[in-house]
Design an enzyme around this catalytic site. Structure first.
Site, PDB file in Angstrom:
ATOM      1  N   HIS A 198       1.008  -1.074  -0.173  1.00  0.00           N
ATOM      2  CA  HIS A 198       0.065   0.049   0.048  1.00  0.00           C
ATOM      3  C   HIS A 198       0.854   1.196   0.069  1.00  0.00           C
ATOM      4  O   HIS A 198       2.149   1.338   0.621  1.00  0.00           O
ATOM      5  CB  HIS A 198      -1.017   0.120   1.183  1.00  0.00           C
ATOM      6  CG  HIS A 198      -0.234   0.118   2.779  1.00  0.00           C
ATOM      7  ND1 HIS A 198       0.400  -1.102   3.013  1.00  0.00           N
ATOM      8  CD2 HIS A 198       0.078   1.179   3.397  1.00  0.00           C
ATOM      9  CE1 HIS A 198       0.664  -0.752   4.041  1.00  0.00           C
ATOM     10  NE2 HIS A 198       0.561   0.520   4.464  1.00  0.00           N
ATOM     11  N   LEU A 199       0.372   2.305  -0.794  1.00  0.00           N
ATOM     12  CA  LEU A 199       1.047   3.530  -0.746  1.00  0.00           C
ATOM     13  C   LEU A 199       0.645   4.513   0.121  1.00  0.00           C
ATOM     14  O   LEU A 199      -0.789   4.585   0.623  1.00  0.00           O
ATOM     15  CB  LEU A 199       0.843   4.231  -2.178  1.00  0.00           C
ATOM     16  CG  LEU A 199       1.612   5.647  -2.421  1.00  0.00           C
ATOM     17  CD1 LEU A 199       2.958   5.491  -2.520  1.00  0.00           C
ATOM     18  CD2 LEU A 199       1.122   5.991  -3.708  1.00  0.00           C
ATOM     19  N   HIS A 200       1.378   5.145   1.266  1.00  0.00           N
ATOM     20  CA  HIS A 200       1.225   6.404   1.962  1.00  0.00           C
ATOM     21  C   HIS A 200       1.135   7.481   1.215  1.00  0.00           C
ATOM     22  O   HIS A 200       2.131   7.737   0.295  1.00  0.00           O
ATOM     23  CB  HIS A 200       2.256   6.313   3.060  1.00  0.00           C
ATOM     24  CG  HIS A 200       2.163   5.070   3.897  1.00  0.00           C
ATOM     25  ND1 HIS A 200       1.556   5.039   5.137  1.00  0.00           N
ATOM     26  CD2 HIS A 200       2.967   4.203   3.742  1.00  0.00           C
ATOM     27  CE1 HIS A 200       1.711   3.797   5.649  1.00  0.00           C
ATOM     28  NE2 HIS A 200       2.503   3.213   4.878  1.00  0.00           N
TER      29      HIS A 200
END
Length: 84
Positions: free
Chosen positions: A38-40
């Site tokens: 997942h990308l922050h």
């Protein structure tokens, strides 16, 4: 994920987007809290407190900028410069 993250910043935090006041990064194993990719996407970065600044400090062993990951993968390298 990169393009979607930028479009969300542009839509919901246009001032932060215009000034580059955002963070898009990945946490590097073993410094992860969940077991899926997942990308922050955080904006405005200038309003993050000290703890968040440390947690999402790109270039540190535990956090890598998403554009660095993209560049590394496009050049045929591993996603991170670390041996995992």
């Amino acid at each position: 994920m990169h393009e979607l993250g930028l479009s969300l910043i542009q839509q919901y935090e246009p001032q932060a987007y215009a000034h580059g006041d955002y963070v898009t990064c990945y946490h590097v194993p073993p410094f992860t809290s969940v077991d899926h990719l997942h990308l922050h996407v955080l904006a405005p970065a200038s309003e993050m407190n000290f703890i968040y600044r440390m947690k999402y400090w790109r270039g540190m062993r535990w956090c890598i900028d998403d554009e660095v990951v993209i560049d590394r993968l496009e050049s045929g390298s591993s996603a991170t410069p670390y041996n995992l």
